[in-house]
Design a protein around this motif. Sequence first.
Motif, PDB file in Angstrom:
ATOM      1  N   TYR A  48       2.346   3.338  -6.067  1.00  0.00           N
ATOM      2  CA  TYR A  48       1.729   4.442  -6.297  1.00  0.00           C
ATOM      3  C   TYR A  48       0.015   4.124  -5.949  1.00  0.00           C
ATOM      4  N   SER A  49      -0.416   3.072  -6.035  1.00  0.00           N
ATOM      5  CA  SER A  49      -1.729   2.757  -5.437  1.00  0.00           C
ATOM      6  C   SER A  49      -1.972   2.693  -3.973  1.00  0.00           C
ATOM      7  N   LEU A  50      -0.857   2.150  -3.301  1.00  0.00           N
ATOM      8  CA  LEU A  50      -0.830   2.284  -1.699  1.00  0.00           C
ATOM      9  C   LEU A  50      -0.532   3.800  -1.156  1.00  0.00           C
ATOM     10  N   ALA A  51      -0.122   4.706  -2.129  1.00  0.00           N
ATOM     11  CA  ALA A  51       0.004   6.029  -1.626  1.00  0.00           C
ATOM     12  C   ALA A  51      -1.132   6.668  -1.579  1.00  0.00           C
ATOM     13  N   HIS A  52      -2.326   6.220  -2.234  1.00  0.00           N
ATOM     14  CA  HIS A  52      -3.833   7.074  -2.068  1.00  0.00           C
ATOM     15  C   HIS A  52      -4.255   6.875  -0.626  1.00  0.00           C
ATOM     16  N   PHE A  53      -3.707   5.859  -0.051  1.00  0.00           N
ATOM     17  CA  PHE A  53      -4.388   5.487   1.104  1.00  0.00           C
ATOM     18  C   PHE A  53      -3.121   6.089   2.194  1.00  0.00           C
TER      19      PHE A  53
ATOM     20  N   ASP B 127      -8.526  -4.148  -2.526  1.00  0.00           N
ATOM     21  CA  ASP B 127      -8.311  -5.040  -1.327  1.00  0.00           C
ATOM     22  C   ASP B 127      -8.543  -4.233  -0.127  1.00  0.00           C
ATOM     23  N   ILE B 128      -7.548  -3.003  -0.296  1.00  0.00           N
ATOM     24  CA  ILE B 128      -7.651  -2.082   1.119  1.00  0.00           C
ATOM     25  C   ILE B 128      -8.873  -1.430   1.219  1.00  0.00           C
TER      26      ILE B 128
ATOM     27  N   GLY C 177      -6.057  -1.051   9.315  1.00  0.00           N
ATOM     28  CA  GLY C 177      -4.687  -0.862   8.781  1.00  0.00           C
ATOM     29  C   GLY C 177      -4.167  -1.778   7.859  1.00  0.00           C
ATOM     30  N   TRP C 178      -3.376  -1.742   6.983  1.00  0.00           N
ATOM     31  CA  TRP C 178      -3.068  -2.516   6.000  1.00  0.00           C
ATOM     32  C   TRP C 178      -1.559  -2.826   5.724  1.00  0.00           C
ATOM     33  N   ILE C 179      -0.724  -3.897   6.158  1.00  0.00           N
ATOM     34  CA  ILE C 179       0.710  -4.125   5.930  1.00  0.00           C
ATOM     35  C   ILE C 179       0.951  -5.048   4.734  1.00  0.00           C
TER      36      ILE C 179
END
Length: 350
Positions: free
Chosen positions: A272-277, A220-221, A231-233
Amino acid sequence: IVGFGGAFTDAAAINILSLKPQLSQQIINDYYSQNGLSYTMGRIPIAGSDFSTRGYSYDDIDDEEEEDLELKKFNLTAEDLHYKIPLLKMAINVRPHLQLFGSPWSAPAWMKDNHNLTGKGGIKGVAGGPYYKAWAQYFVKFLDAYKENGVEILSAQYVSGIGFHWYLNAMSPPTDLDKTYEEFPNVFLLSTEACEGSNPFQEDKVSLGNWDRAETYAYDIITDLLHYTTGWIDWNLALDVKGGPNWAKNFVDAPIIINSTAEEYYKQPMYYSLAHFTKFLAPDSQRINATESGAQILDTIIFETPDNATVLIALNRLNDDIPLNIIDPNLGTFKTTVPSHSIQTYVWYL
């Protein structure tokens, strides 16, 4: 890139502050410090939402026949003073230039034509009328009240950005974002809410260790960023093991799940998926185009960052490992493989 962040809902604040102070601080560090996700943004629900222990606004009136167009009864609540504001101050202490924005779940019931905090009711009357003016003043009072309590929130006299949620994406393709950008090129687009477990057909609202949900976040990101999103919140920063509290029983998942009875918390794969971004795409990073050859079976996106790094994020949603050749005419070729159902981030400098 404008930034990445999460929402300081009542539920998130209640859960995080239910732990010992050291653990509460550790969660904030996990999100907002350089050793964590390096979040730079935060969303504040204006008054209550479904992720509260009750439905409420800042100007509730028991008598359905009574109104308060001058907002004389406007007040922050215990949820703000004991939960959200203290948690926000912890985050600001870690990230002093934290960008915050507020969004309401509902107007006060007396402002709405269905006289209810829920349902499909809208503001009474027409734009420019007394109810719309009271609604605008409601926002101003919220901004002033939070500023008086040491929390300053982003505001603008005119519309400068458009927020959207990820729900019902199948009914609204990402090309809708392209059309919005083309219509309003001077206004930024921001994904302002996402969560797993919201589908009524998903029996497990909280699913510990679920990597499929991490993959969905990443997809999705990437999709949003490829279509002019800046950006993504995420939705709730943290929830309990049932996915609440939520007075409407709309339980969902979150990147951090708190077990207050055991005095511990769990970082979900989504974290951890969020961390890639969030760790690699600092504010003001700029998306760049790349020429792809061969079968386009990876989901990829490339940015240049303010410190002159090139960042390539590649997501493999297939069951097979996929070879990847990265060719930079200034540096040469790098050959690698993206394992099945994985996300990889590559960073290089000229």
